[in-house]
Design a protein around this motif. Structure first.
Motif, mmCIF file in Angstrom:
data_model
loop_
_atom_site.group_PDB
_atom_site.id
_atom_site.type_symbol
_atom_site.label_atom_id
_atom_site.label_comp_id
_atom_site.label_asym_id
_atom_site.label_seq_id
_atom_site.Cartn_x
_atom_site.Cartn_y
_atom_site.Cartn_z
ATOM 1 N N TYR A 102 0.814 -1.216 0.000
ATOM 2 C CA TYR A 102 0.000 0.000 0.000
ATOM 3 C C TYR A 102 0.849 1.269 0.000
ATOM 4 C CZ TYR A 102 -3.308 -3.643 0.968
ATOM 5 O OH TYR A 102 -4.035 -4.802 0.871
ATOM 6 N N SER A 103 2.010 1.194 -0.632
ATOM 7 C CA SER A 103 2.862 2.353 -0.858
ATOM 8 C C SER A 103 3.361 2.289 -2.294
ATOM 9 C CB SER A 103 4.070 2.361 0.091
ATOM 10 O OG SER A 103 3.673 2.303 1.436
ATOM 11 N N GLU A 104 3.950 3.364 -2.750
ATOM 12 C CA GLU A 104 4.564 3.403 -4.067
ATOM 13 C C GLU A 104 6.077 3.489 -3.919
ATOM 14 O OE1 GLU A 104 3.313 3.201 -7.221
ATOM 15 O OE2 GLU A 104 1.371 2.714 -6.324
ATOM 16 N N PRO A 105 6.835 2.824 -4.781
ATOM 17 C CA PRO A 105 8.295 2.836 -4.647
ATOM 18 C C PRO A 105 8.902 4.230 -4.632
ATOM 19 C CG PRO A 105 7.625 1.134 -6.196
ATOM 20 C CD PRO A 105 6.396 1.924 -5.870
ATOM 21 N N TYR A 106 8.374 5.139 -5.446
ATOM 22 C CA TYR A 106 8.962 6.480 -5.502
ATOM 23 C C TYR A 106 8.838 7.174 -4.154
ATOM 24 C CZ TYR A 106 10.417 10.978 -7.387
ATOM 25 O OH TYR A 106 11.107 12.141 -7.629
ATOM 26 N N HIS A 107 7.642 7.065 -3.519
ATOM 27 C CA HIS A 107 7.465 7.655 -2.194
ATOM 28 C C HIS A 107 8.452 7.058 -1.200
ATOM 29 C CE1 HIS A 107 3.042 8.728 -3.216
ATOM 30 N NE2 HIS A 107 3.810 9.782 -3.358
ATOM 31 N N VAL A 128 7.459 -4.642 4.461
ATOM 32 C CA VAL A 128 6.481 -5.675 4.793
ATOM 33 C C VAL A 128 5.376 -5.691 3.739
ATOM 34 C CG1 VAL A 128 6.956 -5.371 7.252
ATOM 35 C CG2 VAL A 128 4.995 -4.199 6.229
ATOM 36 N N THR A 129 4.674 -6.819 3.657
ATOM 37 C CA THR A 129 3.608 -6.942 2.661
ATOM 38 C C THR A 129 2.242 -6.588 3.221
ATOM 39 O OG1 THR A 129 3.238 -9.279 3.165
ATOM 40 C CG2 THR A 129 4.891 -8.773 1.481
ATOM 41 N N SER A 130 2.162 -6.223 4.515
ATOM 42 C CA SER A 130 0.898 -6.006 5.228
ATOM 43 C C SER A 130 0.170 -7.337 5.399
ATOM 44 C CB SER A 130 0.017 -4.979 4.541
ATOM 45 O OG SER A 130 0.597 -3.682 4.620
ATOM 46 N N VAL A 131 -0.894 -7.329 6.236
ATOM 47 C CA VAL A 131 -1.453 -8.628 6.598
ATOM 48 C C VAL A 131 -2.953 -8.784 6.410
ATOM 49 C CG1 VAL A 131 0.374 -9.201 8.248
ATOM 50 C CG2 VAL A 131 -1.649 -7.960 9.037
ATOM 51 N N ARG A 137 -8.823 -2.142 2.928
ATOM 52 C CA ARG A 137 -9.994 -1.277 2.812
ATOM 53 C C ARG A 137 -9.657 0.197 3.012
ATOM 54 N NH1 ARG A 137 -12.615 -5.960 5.283
ATOM 55 N NH2 ARG A 137 -12.169 -5.160 7.383
ATOM 56 N N ASN A 138 -8.504 0.490 3.568
ATOM 57 C CA ASN A 138 -8.071 1.882 3.683
ATOM 58 C C ASN A 138 -7.360 2.374 2.426
ATOM 59 O OD1 ASN A 138 -9.088 2.346 6.248
ATOM 60 N ND2 ASN A 138 -7.232 1.652 7.282
ATOM 61 N N PHE A 139 -7.182 1.472 1.456
ATOM 62 C CA PHE A 139 -6.465 1.838 0.238
ATOM 63 C C PHE A 139 -7.210 1.375 -1.019
ATOM 64 C CE2 PHE A 139 -3.432 2.036 3.610
ATOM 65 C CZ PHE A 139 -2.694 3.186 3.328
ATOM 66 N N GLY A 140 -8.541 1.434 -0.943
ATOM 67 C CA GLY A 140 -9.359 1.236 -2.131
ATOM 68 C C GLY A 140 -9.571 -0.195 -2.560
ATOM 69 N N GLU A 152 5.279 -11.309 -4.707
ATOM 70 C CA GLU A 152 5.740 -10.944 -6.046
ATOM 71 C C GLU A 152 5.829 -9.423 -6.170
ATOM 72 O OE1 GLU A 152 4.329 -12.603 -10.233
ATOM 73 O OE2 GLU A 152 2.940 -11.090 -9.483
ATOM 74 N N ARG A 153 4.800 -8.744 -5.677
ATOM 75 C CA ARG A 153 4.807 -7.278 -5.701
ATOM 76 C C ARG A 153 5.952 -6.732 -4.841
ATOM 77 N NH1 ARG A 153 0.786 -2.790 -5.997
ATOM 78 N NH2 ARG A 153 1.466 -1.196 -4.513
ATOM 79 N N ALA A 154 6.179 -7.337 -3.684
ATOM 80 C CA ALA A 154 7.235 -6.869 -2.791
ATOM 81 C C ALA A 154 8.607 -6.967 -3.447
ATOM 82 C CB ALA A 154 7.215 -7.670 -1.493
ATOM 83 N N ALA A 155 8.861 -8.058 -4.157
ATOM 84 C CA ALA A 155 10.154 -8.220 -4.827
ATOM 85 C C ALA A 155 10.381 -7.104 -5.836
ATOM 86 C CB ALA A 155 10.212 -9.584 -5.514
ATOM 87 N N GLU A 156 9.340 -6.781 -6.580
ATOM 88 C CA GLU A 156 9.461 -5.713 -7.575
ATOM 89 C C GLU A 156 9.617 -4.363 -6.890
ATOM 90 O OE1 GLU A 156 6.668 -4.144 -11.176
ATOM 91 O OE2 GLU A 156 6.947 -6.311 -11.049
#
Length: 447
Positions: A102-107, A128-131, A137-140, A152-156
């Motif tokens: 729930y974050s963006e790499p640039y941020h 972390v990948t969150s749980v 629900r706080n991020f759409g 997979e997303r975390a690795a990228e």
């Protein structure tokens, strides 16, 4: 050994905040954190570490009632806190959690680069990948990513953040007034990244951090976690309840690091440990009993529900622990073991809630400062750890007992530093300064 302090105002025993020795500090008064961080720095710890969660748990009973009623459930935004601590400490490392879901790499790259500059090279990021669905629900999103896709997303995510830090060479800024050259453009690069999850042009709007890359922490024990961490992590924070389990995990994980083409020493294994300390072993056991007597079972069950992303309230609290291991959609590796152990012991769900609240399934070291130091020395000598994340059961006294009692004993035995020998967190952890991939590619072309 390496030592990190888990920085909270409530402690890691879920009833610790209720004990008469505990002080309930205002979580938005930064001076409360500063005092603890400065005490940890005086004891020469490697770093303090701030956890995070992007929602107040509302999985248990589909409500936040249990979470807010039974335990301190507020999570101060950790990167903001690190910024304040960077100004009030000088040598100790500063780590904070950020969600790759729930974050963006640039941020992330810009914020941690800034913290690393503000602190002169002392920052670490816990990716972390969150749980749980509450965070989603706080991020759409209506529900959390699946286990495989979030790793997979975390690795990228990790790859893009590190790439962005490399988009500036460390000597790119010249500030030559006479020549009208603020920066050497040849030392600045586009990231030009496009993958399955992220598309980032770059370059980063921040100069490369003093550490090259802030230290990467990862927490977990699952197979997917270990595969990702073996490739990327520099510090891992696993849950290990016994020395035997810690030894097996340590050997297996270090082998995975070597198989990934890295030195086993490139990743420090720091399991969490809850130290319950008093002047004597008997008094420490009495303190442990006092803490445990304050537990309300739903405290542990609501915490577990949030972490597993499964509502335990649908099962009667006095029934045996159900086998729901295949229904965990949150933290899998940790809770598969917790549930397995509880079923083998014949615990009821209420028993499990009490048991989990005692220390979140981490090892507990109970005794006098000398006894706790003995246990830590045993784990290090038996190759169960490279050090520990110290998780006091109540605050701030639980931290003070460790810093003022156990650390001097470790120093007396030659097991822990008496002074810092370097300035950066990489220095403290004996980690190499990472190469800049653009500079490495340029050298390869020239060669």
């Amino acid at each position: 050994m390496h030592l990190a302090l888990f920085l909270s105002l409530s402690g890691s025993h879920l009833a610790g905040w209720r004990h008469p020795l505990a002080e309930h500090g205002n979580p938005f008064d930064v001076s409360n954190y500063t005092r603890i961080a400065q005490a940890a720095e005086s004891a020469k710890l490697d770093m303090v570490f701030v956890a995070d969660k992007l929602a107040i748990d509302d999985i248990y009973g589909s409500s936040f009632e249990a979470a807010v009623k039974l335990r301190p459930a507020i999570h101060v935004e950790p990167i903001t806190l690190l910024s304040a601590l960077a100004m009030t400490t000088e040598r100790i490392g500063l780590g904070a959690t950020i969600s790759t879901s729930y974050s963006e790499p640039y941020h992330a790259a810009r914020m941690f680069a800034s913290i690393d500059h503000f602190s002169r090279g002392r920052s670490a990021w816990n990716a972390v990948t969150s749980v749980n669905d509450g965070e989603a629900r706080n991020f759409g999103r209506s529900e959390h990513f699946g286990h495989a896709e979030r790793y997979e997303r975390a690795a990228e995510f990790i790859d893009v953040v590190r790439l962005l830090w490399d988009t500036w060479s460390e000597d790119a800024i010249i500030a030559d007034k006479a020549a009208a050259r603020y920066a050497d453009a040849s030392g600045v690069h586009y990231a030009d990244y496009e993958g399955k999850w992220f598309k980032v042009k770059g370059p980063l709007g921040a100069v490369r951090p003093p550490q090259g890359h802030p230290v990467l922490i990862q927490a977990g024990v699952s197979g997917a976690f270990q595969a990702l961490a073996a490739e990327n992590a520099e510090v891992i924070f696993p849950v290990q309840s016994t020395l035997a389990k810690a030894q097996t995990f340590y050997a297996d994980f270090k082998a995975q690091v070597a198989a990934a083409g890295r030195s086993p020493d490139a990743v420090k294994v720091l399991p969490g440990v809850v130290p319950i300390i008093a002047d004597s072993d008997d008094e420490a056991r009495e303190l442990e009993a006092e803490l445990d007597a304050l537990i309300v079972p739903e405290t542990g069950l609501s915490f577990m529900s949030g972490s597993m992303n499964y509502d335990l309230s649908v099962h009667p609290i006095d029934d045996p622990v159900p086998d729901i291991r295949d229904r965990i959609r949150g933290s899998k590796g940790r809770f598969e073991v917790v549930l397995k152990n509880a079923m083998e012991q014949g615990l009821t769900l209420g028993d499990l809630g009490r048991s989990y609240a005692k220390g979140l399934a981490f090892a507990k070291f109970v005794g006098s400062p000398s006894t706790v130091a003995d246990m830590m020395e045993e784990w290090i000598g038996a190759r169960g750890a490279d050090g520990f994340v110290v998780m006091p059961p109540y605050m701030p006294g639980g931290a003070e007992r460790f810093l003022q009692g156990v650390v001097p004993e470790l120093q007396r035995r030659g097991l822990f530093r008496s002074e810092y020998s370097g300035r950066t967190l990489r220095d403290h952890l004996e980690l190499a300064h990472p190469d800049n991939r653009f500079e490495a590619a340029r050298r390869l072309r020239i060669g």
